[in-house]
Scaffold this active site. Structure first.
Site, PDB file in Angstrom:
ATOM      1  CG  LEU A  33       9.862   1.020   3.772  1.00  0.00           C
ATOM      2  CD1 LEU A  33      11.157   0.601   3.064  1.00  0.00           C
ATOM      3  CD2 LEU A  33       9.333   2.310   3.134  1.00  0.00           C
ATOM      4  N   GLY A  36       4.088   1.896   2.642  1.00  0.00           N
ATOM      5  CA  GLY A  36       4.792   3.000   1.986  1.00  0.00           C
ATOM      6  C   GLY A  36       5.841   2.502   1.010  1.00  0.00           C
ATOM      7  CE1 TYR A 141      -8.392   4.556  10.061  1.00  0.00           C
ATOM      8  CE2 TYR A 141     -10.298   5.172   8.737  1.00  0.00           C
ATOM      9  CZ  TYR A 141      -9.006   5.422   9.182  1.00  0.00           C
ATOM     10  OH  TYR A 141      -8.340   6.537   8.749  1.00  0.00           O
ATOM     11  CE  LYS A 145      -6.274   6.712  12.153  1.00  0.00           C
ATOM     12  NZ  LYS A 145      -4.865   7.089  12.062  1.00  0.00           N
ATOM     13  NE  ARG A 279     -15.896  -0.082   1.645  1.00  0.00           N
ATOM     14  CZ  ARG A 279     -14.952   0.765   1.220  1.00  0.00           C
ATOM     15  NH1 ARG A 279     -13.935   0.306   0.501  1.00  0.00           N
ATOM     16  NH2 ARG A 279     -15.042   2.054   1.459  1.00  0.00           N
TER      17      ARG A 279
END
Ligand code: UDP
Length: 329
Positions: A33, A36, A141, A145, A279
């Site tokens: 959480l 979420g 990031y 992955k 960015r």
């Protein structure tokens, strides 16, 4: 079949859970959480509040619930943040995924679906981007992955599990008026544009208009969360025939300016915009070829038009101007 869904209280995971429940799967949601919302957890799912950094707890959860498959949505997923805090990604994101994979192997969970990303392709040679494109992560990031995808390939080689890596392009839209996008802080283009439309912000800042694209702003491929969720179900069902990797988008690119213009049309609000600096970590253009999943699994996006995607997100925003807050009080 029982599926453990990490991040099942989050924006994309909660929609995945809803689809799994609709399809008759038993679902255990595992979420800390941090991003979420408890109110987004499906009432028919078992909820475990836990943290993937805690390997012993992950282990105990898998021992207790014995899932047949895992969908791993839980993740840090912000390109910009990863350029500023690389170890949140190269350490924590990776560690959480590896903890989960390790427990999955130890508890014989044979199927694993990873939420991967278009940020694997920082410098694509050709657009639309298919699965043959070389991997050049655009940010820590994307690299996190990439490391998790490579780990899954090894586990597949070693016959430890079968996996699907689903490289999302830009997830957008709401799966219903009651299941939508609510991040704090919000950094994504579309929800910010809609917050401007709703009068909650003064303007949208466009991150750079000097890219080599048709109007100088970055081009992205926006895919509806419901279509993403469907791709998870199809991939899970296909894992018996072997591991797989798919790029997931609509195949159409829209520039930042085009997204803002479409949102103006859909909402009927002016939406002031201002150009600011680039960015870091943003590739100029990311558009997917999803031919592979279409032809192999018969996946077909139901929301292919940007107007419909934005309209669904706008309906959620209007019904829940404060996101999940009011549902959780
Ligand atoms: N963007 C922008 N202003 C914002 C947020 C995002 O111009 O306030 C741009 C961003 O540079 C990127 C595109 O919108 O080109 C989509 O960004 P988002 O953060 O939604 O998703 P990403 O592509 O990073 O996954």
């Amino acid at each position: 079949m029982k599926v453990l869904v990490t991040g099942g209280a989050g924006y994309i995971g909660s929609v995945g859970v809803r689809e799994l429940v609709h399809e008759g799967y038993e679902v255990v949601v595992f979420d800390n959480l941090s991003q979420g919302h408890r109110a987004a957890v499906h009432p028919e799912a078992v909820f475990v509040e836990g943290d993937l950094r805690d390997r012993e707890f992950v282990d105990r959860t898998l021992a207790e619930h014995s899932p047949d498959a895992i969908m791993h949505f839980a993740s840090k997923s912000l390109v910009g943040e990863s350029m500023e805090k690389p170890f949140l990604y190269l350490d924590e994101n990776v560690r959480c995924g590896i903890n989960l994979m390790r427990s999955a192997v130890e508890h014989d969970v044979g199927r694993f679906i990873l939420s991967s990303t278009a940020n694997l392709f920082g410098e694509p040679d050709s657009i639309p981007i298919d699965e043959e494109e070389s991997i050049t992560p655009g940010s820590p990031y994307g690299e996190s992955k990439n490391i998790l995808e490579r780990t899954l390939r090894w586990l597949d080689d070693l016959d430890a599990l079968r996996f699907a890596a689903l490289r999302y392009f830009n997830a957008a839209g709401a799966a219903s008026e009651d299941l939508g996008e609510d991040h704090d802080p919000e950094t994504h283009l579309l929800p910010i544009v809609l917050e401007v439309a709703a009068g909650k912000r003064d303007k949208i800042e466009i991150y750079g208009d000097d890219y080599d694209t048709r109007d100088g702003t970055c081009v992205r491929d926006y895919i509806h969360v419901q279509d993403l969720a469907q791709a998870h179900i199809l991939s899970l069902e296909a894992l018996g025939d072997g591991s797989r990797v798919y790029n997931l988008g609509n195949g159409d690119g829209y520039s930042v300016r085009e997204v803002i213009d479409t949102a103006r049309r859909v909402t009927g609000v002016e939406i002031p915009a201002e150009v600011g600096p680039r960015r870091p970590g943003d590739p100029p253009k990311l558009v997917a070829s999803s031919e592979k999943i279409r032809s192999e699994l018969g996946w077909e996006p139901q929301y292919s038009e940007l107007d419909e995607i934005i309209a669904s997100a706008w309906a959620w925003h209007q019904k829940h101007p404060n996101g999940y807050d009011e549902l959780e009080e």
